[in-house]
Write an enzyme that holds these catalytic residues in place. Structure first.
Site, short mmCIF file in Angstrom:
data_model
loop_
_atom_site.label_atom_id
_atom_site.label_comp_id
_atom_site.label_asym_id
_atom_site.label_seq_id
_atom_site.Cartn_x
_atom_site.Cartn_y
_atom_site.Cartn_z
N THR A 1 0.82 -1.22 0.00
CA THR A 1 0.00 0.00 0.00
C THR A 1 0.85 1.28 0.00
OG1 THR A 1 -0.11 -0.10 2.41
CG2 THR A 1 -1.95 -1.09 1.20
N GLN B 1 8.26 1.18 8.87
CA GLN B 1 7.96 2.52 9.40
C GLN B 1 9.09 3.32 8.77
OE1 GLN B 1 7.83 5.71 10.19
NE2 GLN B 1 9.34 5.39 11.79
N TYR C 1 9.48 0.64 18.24
CA TYR C 1 8.52 0.17 17.23
C TYR C 1 9.18 0.14 15.84
CZ TYR C 1 4.69 0.15 13.96
OH TYR C 1 3.88 -0.16 12.90
N SER D 1 18.50 1.09 2.50
CA SER D 1 18.36 2.53 2.31
C SER D 1 19.70 3.25 2.37
CB SER D 1 17.45 3.07 3.42
OG SER D 1 17.56 4.46 3.53
N GLU E 1 20.08 5.84 3.87
CA GLU E 1 20.19 6.32 5.24
C GLU E 1 21.20 5.49 6.04
OE1 GLU E 1 18.64 8.88 7.35
OE2 GLU E 1 18.63 9.69 5.34
N TYR F 1 15.79 4.60 12.60
CA TYR F 1 15.39 3.97 11.33
C TYR F 1 16.62 3.38 10.62
CZ TYR F 1 14.21 3.83 6.33
OH TYR F 1 14.06 3.45 5.01
N LYS G 1 17.62 -0.47 9.66
CA LYS G 1 17.86 -0.92 8.27
C LYS G 1 19.22 -1.61 8.16
CE LYS G 1 14.30 0.20 5.63
NZ LYS G 1 13.50 -0.81 4.91
N ARG H 1 4.27 9.89 -3.32
CA ARG H 1 5.09 9.98 -2.11
C ARG H 1 4.20 10.41 -0.93
NH1 ARG H 1 9.44 8.21 0.70
NH2 ARG H 1 11.29 9.50 0.38
P1 NAP Z 1 6.02 3.92 2.51
O1 NAP Z 1 5.30 4.66 1.44
O2 NAP Z 1 6.14 4.52 3.86
O3 NAP Z 1 5.32 2.48 2.62
C1 NAP Z 1 5.59 1.62 3.69
C2 NAP Z 1 4.70 0.41 3.58
O4 NAP Z 1 4.97 -0.48 4.67
C3 NAP Z 1 3.19 0.73 3.66
O5 NAP Z 1 2.51 -0.12 2.77
C4 NAP Z 1 2.85 0.37 5.10
O6 NAP Z 1 1.49 0.01 5.28
C5 NAP Z 1 3.73 -0.87 5.25
N1 NAP Z 1 3.95 -1.26 6.65
C6 NAP Z 1 4.33 -0.48 7.69
N2 NAP Z 1 4.43 -1.22 8.81
C7 NAP Z 1 4.09 -2.49 8.48
C8 NAP Z 1 3.99 -3.70 9.18
N3 NAP Z 1 4.25 -3.77 10.50
N4 NAP Z 1 3.63 -4.83 8.52
C9 NAP Z 1 3.32 -4.78 7.20
N5 NAP Z 1 3.39 -3.65 6.47
C10 NAP Z 1 3.78 -2.52 7.10
O7 NAP Z 1 7.51 3.58 2.03
P2 NAP Z 1 8.14 3.58 0.55
O8 NAP Z 1 8.66 4.93 0.26
O9 NAP Z 1 7.20 2.92 -0.38
O10 NAP Z 1 9.41 2.65 0.78
C11 NAP Z 1 9.36 1.23 0.59
C12 NAP Z 1 10.51 0.58 1.34
O11 NAP Z 1 11.75 1.10 0.86
C13 NAP Z 1 10.54 0.85 2.84
O12 NAP Z 1 11.09 -0.28 3.45
C14 NAP Z 1 11.48 2.01 2.99
O13 NAP Z 1 12.03 2.03 4.28
C15 NAP Z 1 12.49 1.70 1.92
N6 NAP Z 1 13.18 2.82 1.31
C16 NAP Z 1 12.48 3.88 0.81
C17 NAP Z 1 13.17 4.89 0.16
C18 NAP Z 1 12.45 6.06 -0.44
O14 NAP Z 1 13.11 7.07 -0.74
N7 NAP Z 1 11.15 5.97 -0.70
C19 NAP Z 1 14.56 4.82 0.02
C20 NAP Z 1 15.22 3.71 0.54
C21 NAP Z 1 14.53 2.71 1.16
P3 NAP Z 1 0.36 1.11 5.68
O15 NAP Z 1 -0.15 1.65 4.35
O16 NAP Z 1 -0.64 0.28 6.40
O17 NAP Z 1 1.02 2.16 6.52
O1 F7E Z 2 13.85 14.25 4.53
C1 F7E Z 2 14.95 17.61 5.49
C2 F7E Z 2 15.25 16.46 6.43
O2 F7E Z 2 11.90 12.96 5.39
C3 F7E Z 2 14.81 14.67 3.59
C4 F7E Z 2 12.72 8.00 3.51
O3 F7E Z 2 12.06 7.51 2.37
O4 F7E Z 2 14.65 8.59 2.23
C5 F7E Z 2 13.67 9.11 3.10
O5 F7E Z 2 14.26 9.63 4.27
C6 F7E Z 2 15.61 15.84 4.13
C7 F7E Z 2 16.15 15.59 5.55
O6 F7E Z 2 13.50 11.91 3.73
C8 F7E Z 2 11.71 18.93 6.45
O7 F7E Z 2 15.88 16.94 7.63
C9 F7E Z 2 13.67 19.72 6.00
O8 F7E Z 2 17.47 16.05 5.63
O9 F7E Z 2 11.97 13.64 2.95
P1 F7E Z 2 12.69 13.21 4.16
P2 F7E Z 2 14.73 11.15 4.40
O10 F7E Z 2 14.87 11.43 5.83
O11 F7E Z 2 15.92 11.41 3.53
C10 F7E Z 2 15.47 7.54 2.77
C11 F7E Z 2 16.44 7.09 1.71
C12 F7E Z 2 14.67 6.46 3.39
O12 F7E Z 2 15.08 5.30 3.39
C13 F7E Z 2 13.48 6.85 4.17
O13 F7E Z 2 12.59 5.76 4.32
O14 F7E Z 2 14.75 16.96 4.23
N1 F7E Z 2 13.74 18.36 5.84
N2 F7E Z 2 12.45 20.08 6.38
C14 F7E Z 2 12.53 17.85 6.11
N3 F7E Z 2 12.08 16.59 6.07
C15 F7E Z 2 10.77 16.37 6.38
N4 F7E Z 2 10.27 15.10 6.33
N5 F7E Z 2 9.93 17.39 6.73
C16 F7E Z 2 10.35 18.70 6.78
O15 F7E Z 2 9.59 19.60 7.11
#
Ligand code: NAP
Ligand code: F7E
Length: 346
Positions: A11, A89, A101, A135, A137, A159, A163, A194
Site C-alpha cells: 500500500t 515505518q 517500534y 536505504s 540512510e 530507522y 535498516k 510519495r
Molecule cells: P512507505 O510509502 O512509507 O510504505 C511503507 C509500507 O509499509 C506501507 O505499505 C505500510 O502500510 C507498510 N507497513 C508499515 N508497517 C508495516 C507492518 N508492521 N507490517 C506490514 N506492512 C507494514 O515507504 P516507501 O517509500 O514505499 O518505501 C518502501 C521501502 O523502501 C521501505 O522499506 C522504505 O524504508 C524503503 N526505502 C524507501 C526509500 C524512499 O526514498 N522511498 C529509500 C530507501 C529505502 P500502511 O499503508 O498500512 O502504513
Molecule cells: O527528509 C529535510 C530532512 O523525510 C529529507 C525515507 O524515504 O529517504 C527518506 O528519508 C531531508 C532531511 O527523507 C523537512 O531533515 C527539512 O534532511 O523527505 P525526508 P529522508 O529522511 O531522507 C530515505 C532514503 C529512506 O530510506 C526513508 O525511508 O529533508 N527536511 N524540512 C525535512 N524533512 C521532512 N520530512 N519534513 C520537513 O519539514
C-alpha cells in the site's frame, strides 16, 4: 505458468509502482496489507480488476511483518517465486519518536520474513528469491562521497540503525543458508504518490495549494540537507532486475546527483511562478536530533551488472510532482467552493 510475487508494504509508494510493474510483466501479484480502520489502498485501487476476468491479478492478504505465523501461512498458501520486503515505518524523523517500534518493524519484521522464506524453501525445496529494501540512510554521515556498495555504514537514526540490522540479516541468510537474497541500497526516490510528510511531497503539495490560495505558509526544518532524489517508478525496476540475476548481490540505486532542500524549493515554486521565500518558515520540530547532511550515490555497479539507469532527472521529477499536486489542489479548490455553496444553502 506466470511467476508468483509476494510484496510486503504494497500500500506504500514503492509497493504500488512495483505491483504495477510486476502485473505488466504477467506476474500473479500478492500483497500483504495491515488491517486498518480506514482505507489504505488509495495507491493500488487502479490495479484491481474483476476476479472473473482472465489476466494477471492482484490479491491482497491481511498480515503484518510483526506476525511471523501469519507470514508463514501466506507464503505456504501462495508459494511465491519472488518476495519483496518493502514494509517499514519509513519516516526517519518519526523513528526518533518511536525507536523501538521502528526497530521491530524494520529489523525484526525483515528477519521474520527471511526466516519464513527459509523454512518454506527447506520444507518444499522450492527456490524463492528475496528483495530486502535497504536505504541510503544506512550510510548516514559517511566519510566519502559519492557512496557505493563498499562505503561503510554510519547510521544516524533509529530507522537507519534498524535498516543496517536488516541488511546484515539478509547477507547472513545468503551466506549461512544459501538463501537468494538481494539488498537494494536505494537513495531517496519520490513521485506523485510519495507520502505527504516527506520533504519533497510536502513542498510540491504546498507550492500547488499556495498558488491556488488554499494554504498561506509552509513550515520546514533543515533546508541545507542534500539528497540524491530519483523517481520511484525507475527504482522499482532496479528491484526487479536484481532478482532476475542468477547470483544474489547488493546494489546501490541512485541518480548520482544531489540537491539541497533549498534547491528543491527553488525548482518547485518556480513551476507555479512564486518565490518560496515569501511563504516558508522554519519550525524546530522538523529538525532531527542527528541529521544526515549529504547523500549522493554511485550506482556504477547497478549500471554495469543489472543493467539499470534512471530515466527521470531532478527537474522532470519536481515538475511531475507539482503538476500532479496542482490537479489535486484544483479538485480541492472546487470542493471548497461546493462546500461553501452547501453551507450557504444549508
Ligand atoms: P512507505 O510509502 O512509507 O510504505 C511503507 C509500507 O509499509 C506501507 O505499505 C505500510 O502500510 C507498510 N507497513 C508499515 N508497517 C508495516 C507492518 N508492521 N507490517 C506490514 N506492512 C507494514 O515507504 P516507501 O517509500 O514505499 O518505501 C518502501 C521501502 O523502501 C521501505 O522499506 C522504505 O524504508 C524503503 N526505502 C524507501 C526509500 C524512499 O526514498 N522511498 C529509500 C530507501 C529505502 P500502511 O499503508 O498500512 O502504513
Ligand atoms: O527528509 C529535510 C530532512 O523525510 C529529507 C525515507 O524515504 O529517504 C527518506 O528519508 C531531508 C532531511 O527523507 C523537512 O531533515 C527539512 O534532511 O523527505 P525526508 P529522508 O529522511 O531522507 C530515505 C532514503 C529512506 O530510506 C526513508 O525511508 O529533508 N527536511 N524540512 C525535512 N524533512 C521532512 N520530512 N519534513 C520537513 O519539514
Amino acid at each position: 505458468m506466470s511467476k508468483v510475487a509476494l510484496v510486503t508494504g504494497i500500500t506504500g509508494q514503492d509497493g504500488s509502482y512495483l505491483a504495477e510493474l510486476l502485473l505488466a510483466k504477467g506476474y500473479q501479484v500478492h500483497g500483504v496489507m495491515r488491517r486498518s480502520s480506514t482505507f489504505t489502498t488509495d495507491r493500488i485501487e487502479h490495479l484491481y480488476h474483476d476476479v472473473h476476468e482472465p489476466g494477471p491479478k492482484l490479491e491482497l492478504h491481511y498480515g503484518d511483518v510483526l506476525d511471523p505465523l501469519g507470514l508463514r501461512q501466506i507464503i505456504s498458501d501462495i508459494k511465491p517465486d519472488e518476495v519483496y520486503n518493502l514494509a517499514a515505518q519509513s519516516h526517519v524523523r518519526t523513528s526518533f519518536d518511536t525507536p523501538v517500534y521502528t526497530a521491530e518493524v524494520v529489523a525484526i519484521g525483515a528477519l521474520n520474513l527471511l526466516e519464513a522464506v527459509r523454512d518454506f524453501r527447506d520444507a518444499t525445496g522450492r527456490e524463492v528469491r528475496v528483495y530486502q529494501a535497504g536505504s541510503s540512510e544506512m550510510f548516514g554521515n559517511a566519510l566519502e562521497l559519492p557512496q557505493n556498495e563498499k562505503t561503510p555504514f554510519r547510521p544516524r537514526s533509529p530507522y537507519a540503525c534498524a535498516k543496517v540490522h536488516a541488511f546484515w540479516q539478509a547477507v547472513n541468510h545468503r551466506e549461512a543458508y544459501d538463501l537468494h537474497v538481494c539488498n537494494g541500497i536505494l537513495f531517496n526516490h519520490e513521485s506523485p504518490r510519495r507520502g505527504e510528510t516527506f520533504v519533497t511531497r510536502k513542498i510540491t503539495r504546498a507550492a500547488a495549494r499556495i498558488s491556488l490560495g488554499l494554504q498561506s505558509r509552509l513550515f520546514l526544518g533543515n533546508l541545507e540537507a542534500k539528497r540524491d532524489w530519483g523517481f520511484a517508478g525507475d527504482y522499482v525496476e532496479a528491484m526487479w532486475l536484481m532478482l532476475q540475476r542468477g547470483v544474489a548481490d547488493d546494489y546501490v540505486v541512485a541518480t548520482g546527483e544531489s540537491h539541497s532542500v533549498e534547491e528543491f524549493l527553488d525548482e518547485a515554486f518556480a513551476c507555479v511562478e512564486l518565490n518560496w521565500r515569501d511563504f516558508v518558515k522554519t519550525d524546530a520540530k522538523y529538525l532531527r536530533p542527528t541529521e544526515v547532511h549529504e547523500l549522493r550515490g554511485d550506482a556504477g555497479k547497478a549500471r554495469a551488472e543489472l543493467p539499470w539507469r534512471p530515466e527521470v532527472g531532478f527537474k522532470k521529477l519536481v515538475r511531475m510532482m507539482v503538476e500532479s499536486d496542482l490537479l489535486a489542489a484544483k479538485k480541492e479548490a472546487a470542493g471548497v467552493e461546493v462546500d461553501k455553496l452547501e453551507a450557504i444553502a444549508g
